[in-house]
Design a protein around this motif. Sequence first.
Motif, mmCIF file in Angstrom:
data_model
loop_
_atom_site.group_PDB
_atom_site.id
_atom_site.type_symbol
_atom_site.label_atom_id
_atom_site.label_comp_id
_atom_site.label_asym_id
_atom_site.label_seq_id
_atom_site.Cartn_x
_atom_site.Cartn_y
_atom_site.Cartn_z
ATOM 1 N N UNK A 21 0.031 2.567 -2.582
ATOM 2 C CA UNK A 21 -0.731 3.393 -3.522
ATOM 3 C C UNK A 21 -2.214 3.042 -3.429
ATOM 4 N N UNK A 22 -2.493 1.745 -3.410
ATOM 5 C CA UNK A 22 -3.885 1.311 -3.326
ATOM 6 C C UNK A 22 -4.518 1.780 -2.015
ATOM 7 N N UNK A 23 -3.754 1.688 -0.915
ATOM 8 C CA UNK A 23 -4.284 2.101 0.387
ATOM 9 C C UNK A 23 -4.617 3.587 0.388
ATOM 10 N N UNK A 24 -3.708 4.401 -0.162
ATOM 11 C CA UNK A 24 -3.950 5.841 -0.173
ATOM 12 C C UNK A 24 -5.156 6.171 -1.053
ATOM 13 N N UNK A 25 -5.242 5.504 -2.212
ATOM 14 C CA UNK A 25 -6.403 5.767 -3.071
ATOM 15 C C UNK A 25 -7.693 5.332 -2.389
ATOM 16 N N UNK A 26 -7.585 4.258 -1.583
ATOM 17 C CA UNK A 26 -8.787 3.745 -0.932
ATOM 18 C C UNK A 26 -9.287 4.679 0.158
ATOM 19 N N UNK A 27 -8.419 5.578 0.656
ATOM 20 C CA UNK A 27 -8.908 6.452 1.718
ATOM 21 C C UNK A 27 -9.680 7.647 1.165
ATOM 22 N N UNK A 28 -9.783 7.772 -0.168
ATOM 23 C CA UNK A 28 -10.676 8.779 -0.750
ATOM 24 C C UNK A 28 -12.078 8.189 -0.845
ATOM 25 N N UNK A 29 -13.105 9.025 -0.722
ATOM 26 C CA UNK A 29 -14.464 8.498 -0.843
ATOM 27 C C UNK A 29 -14.748 8.054 -2.276
ATOM 28 N N UNK A 30 -15.530 6.991 -2.413
ATOM 29 C CA UNK A 30 -15.776 6.428 -3.734
ATOM 30 C C UNK A 30 -16.911 7.119 -4.469
ATOM 31 N N UNK A 31 -16.661 8.343 -4.953
ATOM 32 C CA UNK A 31 -17.681 9.041 -5.738
ATOM 33 C C UNK A 31 -17.142 9.293 -7.132
ATOM 34 N N UNK A 32 -17.913 10.019 -7.926
ATOM 35 C CA UNK A 32 -17.455 10.263 -9.299
ATOM 36 C C UNK A 32 -16.202 11.141 -9.324
ATOM 37 N N UNK A 33 -16.011 11.973 -8.260
ATOM 38 C CA UNK A 33 -14.815 12.830 -8.286
ATOM 39 C C UNK A 33 -13.548 12.062 -7.916
ATOM 40 N N UNK A 34 -13.691 10.762 -7.658
ATOM 41 C CA UNK A 34 -12.544 9.891 -7.415
ATOM 42 C C UNK A 34 -11.525 10.018 -8.545
ATOM 43 N N UNK B 299 -10.651 12.508 -10.420
ATOM 44 C CA UNK B 299 -9.701 13.623 -10.442
ATOM 45 C C UNK B 299 -9.201 14.036 -9.053
ATOM 46 N N UNK B 300 -9.498 13.236 -8.038
ATOM 47 C CA UNK B 300 -8.802 13.444 -6.771
ATOM 48 C C UNK B 300 -7.868 12.274 -6.457
ATOM 49 N N UNK B 301 -8.444 11.090 -6.318
ATOM 50 C CA UNK B 301 -7.646 9.953 -5.849
ATOM 51 C C UNK B 301 -6.652 9.485 -6.891
ATOM 52 N N UNK B 302 -7.082 9.459 -8.151
ATOM 53 C CA UNK B 302 -6.200 8.900 -9.172
ATOM 54 C C UNK B 302 -4.946 9.761 -9.369
ATOM 55 N N UNK B 303 -5.087 11.092 -9.525
ATOM 56 C CA UNK B 303 -3.854 11.895 -9.596
ATOM 57 C C UNK B 303 -3.023 11.820 -8.320
ATOM 58 N N UNK B 304 -3.697 11.743 -7.178
ATOM 59 C CA UNK B 304 -2.939 11.628 -5.927
ATOM 60 C C UNK B 304 -2.129 10.347 -5.927
ATOM 61 N N UNK B 305 -2.750 9.269 -6.382
ATOM 62 C CA UNK B 305 -2.046 7.989 -6.461
ATOM 63 C C UNK B 305 -0.855 8.075 -7.389
ATOM 64 N N UNK B 306 -1.065 8.737 -8.527
ATOM 65 C CA UNK B 306 0.018 8.855 -9.507
ATOM 66 C C UNK B 306 1.185 9.640 -8.919
ATOM 67 N N UNK C 288 11.697 5.760 -11.185
ATOM 68 C CA UNK C 288 10.418 6.464 -11.301
ATOM 69 C C UNK C 288 9.495 5.746 -12.257
ATOM 70 N N UNK C 289 10.067 5.183 -13.310
ATOM 71 C CA UNK C 289 9.251 4.392 -14.233
ATOM 72 C C UNK C 289 8.627 3.220 -13.488
ATOM 73 N N UNK C 290 9.415 2.610 -12.612
ATOM 74 C CA UNK C 290 8.876 1.527 -11.787
ATOM 75 C C UNK C 290 7.702 2.034 -10.958
ATOM 76 N N UNK C 291 7.842 3.232 -10.403
ATOM 77 C CA UNK C 291 6.749 3.816 -9.639
ATOM 78 C C UNK C 291 5.503 3.968 -10.491
ATOM 79 N N UNK C 292 5.692 4.444 -11.732
ATOM 80 C CA UNK C 292 4.560 4.628 -12.629
ATOM 81 C C UNK C 292 3.866 3.294 -12.906
ATOM 82 N N UNK C 293 4.669 2.255 -13.191
ATOM 83 C CA UNK C 293 4.057 0.952 -13.451
ATOM 84 C C UNK C 293 3.365 0.428 -12.196
ATOM 85 N N UNK C 294 3.931 0.745 -11.028
ATOM 86 C CA UNK C 294 3.289 0.323 -9.784
ATOM 87 C C UNK C 294 1.916 0.979 -9.658
ATOM 88 N N UNK C 295 1.819 2.245 -10.124
ATOM 89 C CA UNK C 295 0.532 2.943 -10.101
ATOM 90 C C UNK C 295 -0.471 2.228 -11.007
#
Lengths: 324, 330
Positions: free
Chosen positions: B76-89, B91-98, B211-218
Amino acid sequence: MIQGRISRFLVQRLIILLAGNFVLLAVIGFLIKDGGSFAQVLARAGPNVAPTVLAALGLTGIIFTGAIDLSIASIIVVAGTVFGILVSHGANPSICYVACFLTAWCLALLNGCLIGVLKIPSIIITLAGLAFYRGLALILADLAVPGFSGNISVQDEAYHAPGKLYSGRILLAVLVVAGLWEAFAKSPRRWLALGNSEEACRLAGLHTGKILRNAFFVGGIFLGLAALIFVTRVQSVEPARMALGFELQVIGAVVLGGTNIFGGEGSYAGSVLGAFFLYFLLELLIYAGVSPYFQEVVTGAMIIGVIGLDCGLHRQRKMLEELT
Amino acid sequence: MRRWLLPAILLLELMLFTIIGGPAFHSFSEFVGYFRNYFGDILAQSAPVLLLGLGMTLILMTAGIDLSVGSMVALIACVMASFPGRYDFWWTAVPAGLALALGLGLANGILVALLDIPPIIATLGTMILYRGLCYVTMGDLEKAPFMDVPGYEWLGQFSGAAIMVILAFAGAGQFFHRSRWRREILMLGGNRIAARYAGIPVIRRICQVYMAMGFFAFLAALCFTARNSSVSASSLSGLELHVIVAVVLGGTRVQGGAGSLMGTFFGVLILAVLDEGLRGAAAWGDQHLPFKISHLQYLLLGALLIAGVWLNTKSWGHGSCTPNRKQGDQ
């Protein structure tokens, strides 16, 4: 003789794995470019896969009884550290080998005894062992090696005989012995019985604790050999990092070979084929020029795929068993 | 017995390490200040393990186990890290991670519930698979877009991490404590066949738990990335062991059918204090001991685990150690 000893389901799995191995080998043979020869691939396979196969044999017997040993990698590390300490003090190579083997054997036996004495599930005991033994190895190295800074270097070629020269031969000998042992000895049958139903074993007048210890005793012998080969193949013993994740590789091979993780069903031959299958799979990826990053993906997908298919197919049988 | 045992171990550890490695106190306010900082640090540092422990407790209650948590958080962290670190992070990376987290959890759940693979094997497979996917997404790189995201840093500081942990525990606890859902998963762990006959939707419940485990992992991935600011494909390997030890130490049975969130909380704190204390005692250890004191951590981890479980089985007959037995069914 053999036919009555393993179930139809296991025979199926063995045939699938055997066919899988041949397919993998055929594809490797097809992919080899000039410069490499097929004989070389085969000759290299034995020594490379020897530690995994030996450890898998040891673990198979243990899993027969319904127990598990998660601490095998850490046990190998302790054995390696003892080996390294003796080497750094200039001991005779044969003494080093014997000490390495005995350390692994004794620790495996200790696990078996602890499970019997404390009456705690083996997964917990050996999970604790996984951490404990690695710490033990580090502290032993701290205490016994002057100026220890993370690794013990074993450069002298005189100390590498079992791993580099004889590993293929050791593997072959052990395979023959293990095959005969499984086909004719009583002990594996007792382990399987224990794994099937501890209650029934006790009621039949068998000493369950003794059977469990026996499984760890025999498993320890295989593990000792695995440790010996594993340790003598490397140039330096690094207690903090050595053999990390090795237990997963071994468990993967065992369950791929059709051994039921909860005990009561399985075969040595399956574990051996499983270990070879995983090895050839990775070898194939290398020859096919697949990026090394995909190795783990393929290994994981393969374990899930084979076992998932198998469990899915036998789901109905299991549901029916539940009803009775 | 369990109820006082875990806090007692924690207190003992704190006393020991404060005597060995802590500063000399001259006044009471100094003492209070020291411990306020200390616990702030500990909580922020162990937030990922706490969150994962929460999910793992649920899974162990159903007689399952999840070995893939470390790889899952890393992926999850790796996938979120491949988004660019801007303010739109946000509403792009965080929902994608979730979404990814829920998907990974669901995949585990389907393997365990629908295909009937033993949980330890299924999650062993996914552990290797997810870690492989980390390498596929990241290669050998180490990425750190997180600190460029406005407001992200706040998550890793004490307040952010603590709020997240407290929310998760309070929310889960409040919802969980008297819910029918909890009793259903406990029953499912105790006896799956009986649960099926009792009309509990076993497959759905197991999928929900994973799935709850997945959520906590997020959530754990958020805390981890906010604190460490960078992630690589190999980060967090071995985390699953840490989490399982903490949960089991907290009194949850690996065979399923019993467990408590409070126990998990204390289990995680005990491990974190041990970790931190040994680090603090390094100077003392170099003087007084012939080996590096940090190496003692593994030994103590193993010993604590066995001792905890052994005591647990000992006190089993009194029925005081399992909250579900004590309260009975209303």
